[in-house]
Design an enzyme around this catalytic site. Structure first.
Site, mmCIF file in Angstrom:
data_model
loop_
_atom_site.group_PDB
_atom_site.id
_atom_site.type_symbol
_atom_site.label_atom_id
_atom_site.label_comp_id
_atom_site.label_asym_id
_atom_site.label_seq_id
_atom_site.Cartn_x
_atom_site.Cartn_y
_atom_site.Cartn_z
ATOM 1 N N THR A 265 0.713 -1.291 0.022
ATOM 2 C CA THR A 265 -0.191 -0.083 0.011
ATOM 3 C C THR A 265 0.767 1.253 -0.025
ATOM 4 O OG1 THR A 265 0.058 0.144 2.437
ATOM 5 C CG2 THR A 265 -1.730 -0.997 1.382
ATOM 6 N N ASP B 179 16.620 3.083 -2.578
ATOM 7 C CA ASP B 179 16.267 3.060 -1.199
ATOM 8 C C ASP B 179 17.274 3.541 -0.276
ATOM 9 O OD1 ASP B 179 15.732 1.927 1.405
ATOM 10 O OD2 ASP B 179 14.016 0.851 0.481
HETATM 11 C C1 PRP Z 1 11.667 5.036 2.987
HETATM 12 C C2 PRP Z 1 12.247 6.568 3.286
HETATM 13 C C3 PRP Z 1 11.372 7.210 4.332
HETATM 14 C C4 PRP Z 1 9.816 6.731 3.505
HETATM 15 C C5 PRP Z 1 9.477 7.700 2.547
HETATM 16 O O1 PRP Z 1 11.755 4.443 4.394
HETATM 17 O O2 PRP Z 1 13.442 6.451 4.114
HETATM 18 O O3 PRP Z 1 10.979 7.151 5.590
HETATM 19 O O4 PRP Z 1 10.131 5.521 2.828
HETATM 20 O O5 PRP Z 1 8.308 7.175 1.862
HETATM 21 P P1 PRP Z 1 6.805 7.835 2.028
HETATM 22 O O6 PRP Z 1 7.079 9.402 1.796
HETATM 23 O O7 PRP Z 1 5.967 7.261 0.690
HETATM 24 O O8 PRP Z 1 6.362 7.704 3.339
HETATM 25 P P2 PRP Z 1 11.388 2.833 4.290
HETATM 26 O O9 PRP Z 1 9.965 2.822 4.631
HETATM 27 O O10 PRP Z 1 11.797 2.135 3.078
HETATM 28 O O11 PRP Z 1 12.092 2.140 5.630
HETATM 29 P P3 PRP Z 1 13.481 1.970 5.836
HETATM 30 O O12 PRP Z 1 14.246 3.421 6.007
HETATM 31 O O13 PRP Z 1 13.816 1.378 6.964
HETATM 32 O O14 PRP Z 1 14.347 1.544 4.404
#
Ligand code: PRP
Length: 208
Positions: A106, A198
């Protein structure tokens, strides 16, 4: 919503290093950390100061210090890389981690860590996360800050997507955003393009 894009020549050079898929983890971490410094300098340039008396070797004079209690709020995991450079600039800041990850299906954020001390908020929170993609994580973090009782929330990122900016602007128009780039868009997997991939995986070398 107030959006500031840092366009310092050195920041743009570091930004290219983090975009490059050939950049190794060590250099990636270094460049991202440097970008944290540039963004934090911009975000704090107008921070409220208070006067106090300081003794030089010659006499008493008026010194300046940051008037408000600052909290750094890194969003795990990628936000961790921004803590040290920002803490170097403001060593008296508190650091409060928020654990959020994006659900792969999602793209909505799922909270997994939050130990904010109820009833004792900081005055100003600097939410640290290199990536603003859909804006879901940023909005959840800002909401946590408001629930905690924080007066002012600043969002410090490195790369932001227009979709994420629009979402934060719609939900929290009073929040200021500082970033080094506004990229083109999100792709079909909600990744920022051109982006940098990422950030968490590249910081912690967990690309599987
Ligand atoms: C990534 C990134 C942000 C988020 C941004 O983290 O570091 O926290 O996604 O996406 P959004 O604006 O759509 O919410 P991720 O969920 O991949 O976790 P991680 O940092 O542990 O890899």
């Amino acid at each position: 919503m107030n959006v500031t894009v840092v366009d310092h020549a050195l920041a743009l050079s570091h930004l290219t290093v983090v975009r490059d898929k050939k950049t190794a983890p060590k250099e990636f971490r270094h460049a991202l950390s440097q970008l944290g410094t540039f963004v934090a300098i911009e975000a704090t340039s107008k921070m409220e100061l208070e006067d106090f008396q300081v003794e030089t070797p010659m006499m008493t004079t008026v010194g300046k210090r940051i008037a408000k209690q600052i909290g750094l709020v890194p969003i795990l995991r990628a936000g961790i890389i921004m803590v040290e450079p920002v803490l170097d600039l403001m060593p008296s800041s508190e650091v409060w981690h928020l654990g959020l990850y994006r659900d792969e299906a999602t793209a909505e954020p799922i909270p997994y860590y939050n130990k904010l001390p109820a009833g004792r908020p900081v005055d100003v929170a600097l939410v640290l996360d290199p990536m603003l993609a859909t804006g879901g994580s940023a909005c959840m973090a800002i909401e946590s800050m408001h629930e905690w009782g924080v007066e002012e929330v600043l969002l410090l990122s490195v790369i932001a997507a227009p979709e994420g900016i629009a979402r934060v602007n719609a939900e929290f128009p009073e929040t200021a955003l500082y970033t080094c780039a506004i990229d083109d868009r999100l792709d079909e997997n909600k990744f920022i393009v051109p982006g940098l991939g990422d950030a968490g995986d590249r910081v912690f070398n967990t690309i599987v």
